[in-house]
Write a protein that holds these residues in place. Structure first.
Motif, PDB file in Angstrom:
ATOM      1  N   CYS A  98      28.038  -8.410 -10.515  1.00  0.00           N
ATOM      2  CA  CYS A  98      26.964  -7.507 -10.087  1.00  0.00           C
ATOM      3  C   CYS A  98      27.289  -6.818  -8.763  1.00  0.00           C
ATOM      4  CB  CYS A  98      25.647  -8.264  -9.951  1.00  0.00           C
ATOM      5  SG  CYS A  98      24.307  -7.215  -9.371  1.00  0.00           S
ATOM      6  N   CYS A 129      19.186  -3.111  -7.262  1.00  0.00           N
ATOM      7  CA  CYS A 129      19.964  -2.670  -8.425  1.00  0.00           C
ATOM      8  C   CYS A 129      20.259  -1.183  -8.324  1.00  0.00           C
ATOM      9  CB  CYS A 129      19.225  -2.960  -9.722  1.00  0.00           C
ATOM     10  SG  CYS A 129      20.133  -2.400 -11.179  1.00  0.00           S
ATOM     11  N   CYS A 154      24.431   0.519 -12.100  1.00  0.00           N
ATOM     12  CA  CYS A 154      25.832   0.849 -12.364  1.00  0.00           C
ATOM     13  C   CYS A 154      26.322   0.326 -13.707  1.00  0.00           C
ATOM     14  CB  CYS A 154      26.702   0.298 -11.250  1.00  0.00           C
ATOM     15  SG  CYS A 154      26.603  -1.501 -11.119  1.00  0.00           S
ATOM     16  N   HIS A 155      25.597  -0.592 -14.325  1.00  0.00           N
ATOM     17  CA  HIS A 155      25.947  -1.148 -15.636  1.00  0.00           C
ATOM     18  C   HIS A 155      27.223  -1.980 -15.629  1.00  0.00           C
ATOM     19  CE1 HIS A 155      22.836   1.293 -17.621  1.00  0.00           C
ATOM     20  NE2 HIS A 155      23.186   2.210 -16.754  1.00  0.00           N
ATOM     21  N   CYS A 193      27.364  -5.023 -14.924  1.00  0.00           N
ATOM     22  CA  CYS A 193      26.958  -6.281 -15.561  1.00  0.00           C
ATOM     23  C   CYS A 193      27.084  -6.184 -17.079  1.00  0.00           C
ATOM     24  CB  CYS A 193      25.525  -6.623 -15.164  1.00  0.00           C
ATOM     25  SG  CYS A 193      24.384  -5.221 -15.255  1.00  0.00           S
TER      26      CYS A 193
HETATM   27  S1  SF4 Z   1      25.778  -4.830 -12.003  1.00  0.00           S
HETATM   28 FE1  SF4 Z   1      23.898  -4.512 -13.244  1.00  0.00          FE
HETATM   29  S2  SF4 Z   1      22.259  -5.596 -12.181  1.00  0.00           S
HETATM   30 FE2  SF4 Z   1      23.988  -5.360 -10.728  1.00  0.00          FE
HETATM   31  S3  SF4 Z   1      23.533  -3.465  -9.614  1.00  0.00           S
HETATM   32 FE3  SF4 Z   1      24.844  -2.868 -11.328  1.00  0.00          FE
HETATM   33  S4  SF4 Z   1      23.360  -2.373 -12.973  1.00  0.00           S
HETATM   34 FE4  SF4 Z   1      22.207  -3.475 -11.424  1.00  0.00          FE
END
Ligand code: SF4
Ligand code: SF4
Lengths: 498, 244
Positions: free
Chosen positions: A263, A16, A19-20, A22
């Motif tokens: 993700c 992880c 990056c947010h 998700c």
């Molecule tokens: S999308 Fe969410 S779970 Fe995936 S890497 Fe970014 S912060 Fe982490």
């Protein structure tokens, strides 16, 4: 045996990147309406940190989850007897201040401000009252503040850590943080469901997704208080609680949930687990140090002919059994045993598992030079000086049992050593193999773990069973009749009251 | 004209006002109540909610909601007992000590309800967040409830002994309504404060289906008996399992 299937998840924390993406994917689909602005069905926390809502892991404050009293399991917040007195005022309900008051900015001021000597500004206004607000905190306010004395130092998982270990976490040159993405765990023994007086919450039999019936919810708020992960939210505008639905409309059409699909770090895995529902009640009461093992135990081997026969008898569809055999989650949790449930001591038996992070980059200092371990001892050596104290990870994922974390990290470390020996060659292969065997692994398993961690395709990460929801209805009913009875479902807009 | 006093029969033609207020109005209200609550439940279940605002404000809510609900529940139960068991109530009240217990109890619950209600009103008025979730119907129902509690307390204090005459006068009147032989003659003779209280009750029942009060009809009593966990199957019969 009562075999049921559950769509389960694994998050690989080493991958992880915080990056947010998700969270934003989820918000854009599900929680961009009035009353839901403050909700994050998916959120990503910085650990150590206080999280969202603030210090949600402190059950002394929030009273979420179950506790064993005598030989019974009971909800820590409002269970059966206490609902009568607590329905008028729930003593354990978090308030908006524990999350944050949502806001926007008065952008029109940027265009409409009269000419003057200052730059016009866009002042923040509350999304609840529409008035100006003084922003004190927001979701993820402590993003990346690993060493901060207000956030990191107040993390409930630090309990049980010695002063020295705490200092270690705060020391500037060793500062460390990792990301902890969270969604609803779609638990086997969900506290939210058991607490709802209206019976509005339920677990779907076929796939284990936990949902709230919006037409039955009457704002008694019990689920919000009862979920120890604080993953049901109260919509203050519609007077209904809402929660993560694992994007079931996407799953039913064969797509991964939005947060999984988007993700960036590709940390997320999804697949079916078969489990024995008859044993839930019994294992949820076990002493805390037995819970991780016990939960693993009731997860059944989808390749075992006995299990397959029982599953068929219990009505698990053939295609679901097949899908369980290909499930990446099964491998992480049961075969490799490197994924652990978060805070299983809350006794809801969460079905989202985490591969604990192997932080920081492997290495040890001799003469202030980072070197790779040349012998087995050196490969495993960094654990006790690792920057995130083992105890901290153990508090998060293993009820404080450092042994379980050590097991996972040793295996992950040995896999790295093995791949490094194979591709870079600065670790002798013999040493790597020795490390693998000491970590209860083998070269073929290491190769599998490596492939599933570093190179998996979309279809390997997300093994979504066909959900048969339409088909199942058609088996019993004329589709035309069914259609007439249900129309297109619930299409009214979610407005407040009459 | 002779010196005879005017007979009652010479009153203005049409329905006497008391008959309108205490016979026609309750039937209209009852019809409205049943038709509209059921219609709303069938057509728009989503709108059935208690609309709790505890999430937005926690502390003041305690001092409002808790005393209000305990007070009003006891009072409603009292009225119901007077309506269903008038004879028993009169028998109980025949002994002065028991009458005083009954009256004081009622008064205490009345004051409790009032304290709670006043707190709820103040909270709704002063808290910005609560104001943001206040509808016109919320205001209307709060005003009606306040008038009702005040008139009730006035009646309790100044027209003694309410627990007895309720059983003796109002209970027969209410029974006459429910048995479709309406007779408001006794009510017509009651003092204005009691009449006001009765009309207030009709007003509340009348607006009930259009307000958040509908949550009273969906109190989750089955929770106490159902199994803790709820599992729903798409096709299999609903079943439960897991948990305790
Ligand atoms: S999308 Fe969410 S779970 Fe995936 S890497 Fe970014 S912060 Fe982490
Ligand atoms: S995480 Fe919370 S909301 Fe989700 S199933 Fe478990 S108890 Fe319920």
């Amino acid at each position: 045996m009562n075999v049921r299937s559950q769509i389960s998840m694994v998050f690989h924390l080493d991958k992880c990147i915080g990056c947010h993406t998700c969270s934003v994917a989820c918000k854009n689909i599900w929680t961009d309406r009035k009353g839901t602005e403050y909700m994050w069905f998916n959120n990503v926390e910085t650990k150590p940190g206080t999280g969202y809502p603030t210090q949600w892991e402190d059950q002394g404050k929030y009273h979420g989850g179950w506790e064993v009293s005598g030989d019974k399991l009971r909800l820590r917040s409002t269970g059966k007897g206490r609902i009568v007195t607590n329905i008028f005022h729930n003593p354990h309900l978090p308030t908006m201040d524990d999350y944050y008051e949502p806001w926007t900015y008065k952008y029109e001021d940027l265009f409409n401000a009269p000419a003057g000597t200052d730059q016009p500004t866009a002042m923040p206004i509350s999304k609840v009252t529409g008035k100006y607000i003084d922003i004190k905190a927001g979701p993820n306010w402590d993003d990346d503040l690993g060493g901060s004395p207000i956030y990191a130092a107040n993390d409930p998982n630090l309990s049980g850590l010695g002063e020295e270990q705490r200092q270690q976490l705060q020391a500037l040159e060793r500062l460390v943080l990792f990301y902890f993405p969270r969604i609803c765990n779609h638990c086997l023994n969900p506290a939210c469901v058991a607490s709802c007086p209206s019976g509005a919450l339920y677990k779907r039999g076929e796939d284990g997704i936990v949902l709230i019936n919006q037409k039955r919810c009457r704002a008694w708020r019990s689920c919000v208080a009862a979920c120890p992960y604080k993953k049901t939210y109260y919509n203050w505008s519609t007077g209904k609680s809402e929660k993560c639905l694992l994007c079931y409309p996407r799953l039913e059409t064969g797509q991964a949930p939005a947060c999984f699909h988007s993700c960036v770090g590709r940390i997320r895995y999804l697949g079916v687990l078969l489990y024995d529902a008859d044993r839930i009640a019994e294992i949820a009461k076990l002493p805390a140090d037995k819970l991780v093992e016990a939960q693993r135990e009731i997860i059944l081997d989808p390749n075992d002919p006995n299990v397959i026969a029982e599953a068929r008898r219990c009505g698990v569809h053939e295609s679901v059994i097949e899908s369980a055999q290909k499930s990446p989650v099964y491998k992480f949790v049961k075969v490799w045993k490197i994924a652990l449930p978060p805070h299983i001591e809350y006794r809801t038996l969460p079905m989202l598992f985490y591969v604990p992070p192997l932080l920081p980059v492997l290495g040890q200092t001799d003469n202030n030079v980072y070197e790779n371990g040349q012998d087995v001892a050196a490969i495993f050596h960094p654990f006790d000086q690792q920057r995130v104290p083992m105890k901290y990870l153990a508090n998060l994922f293993a009820c404080g049992d450092e042994g379980k974390i050590r097991y996972v990290l040793r295996k992950l470390m040995a896999v790295r050593a093995f791949k490094r020996a194979a591709t870079v060659g600065d670790i002798p292969m013999a040493t790597a193999l020795q490390a693998l065997s000491q970590a209860d692994s083998s070269d073929s398993e290491a190769e599998d773990i490596y492939r599933m961690t570093a190179l998996p395709t979309f279809a390997q990460r997300f093994v979504i069973p066909p959900m048969h929801r339409e088909e199942a209805i058609e088996a019993f009913k004329d589709p035309q009749d069914h259609k007439r009875e249900v129309g297109f479902g619930f299409t009214a807009s979610p407005k407040r009251g009459l | 004209m002779n010196n005879f006093p005017l007979p009652i029969a010479a009153a203005p033609a049409g329905l006497p006002i008391d008959d309108v207020l205490f016979v026609v109005v309750p039937y209209v209200v009852l019809a409205l109540f049943f038709v509209m609550t059921i219609w709303r439940y069938v057509k728009d279940k989503f709108s059935y909610s208690s609309f709790s605002s505890q999430f937005l404000e926690n502390q003041h809510q305690f001092w409002g909601s808790v005393p209000w609900h305990y007070g009003i529940l006891a009072l409603v139960a009292g009225h119901l007992i007077g309506f269903l068991f008038p004879r028993e109530v009169l028998w109980w009240n025949a002994v002065p000590a028991r009458l005083y217990i009954m009256e004081t109890g009622a008064l205490i619950f009345g004051v409790t309800a009032l304290v709670g209600l006043v707190n709820l009103i103040i909270r709704r008025a002063i808290n910005e967040r609560i104001r943001a979730v206040t509808s016109r119907m919320d205001v209307l129902i709060l005003v009606l409830l306040l008038l009702q509690v005040l008139s009730g307390l006035y009646v309790a204090l100044f027209t003694r002994w309410g627990t007895s005459w309720f059983a003796g006068v109002l209970s027969p009147y209410l029974w006459s309504l429910f048995t479709l032989r309406p007779d408001a003659s006794a009510v017509a003779l009651l003092p204005w404060s009691i009449k006001l209280h009765i009309l207030g009750a009709y007003a509340i029942f009348g607006v009930f289906p259009f307000t958040r009060l509908v949550h009273v009809l969906v109190v989750p009593n089955h929770y106490l008996w159902r199994r803790a966990q709820v599992v729903m199957w798409n096709v299999r019969k609903n079943s439960t399992g897991g948990g305790k």
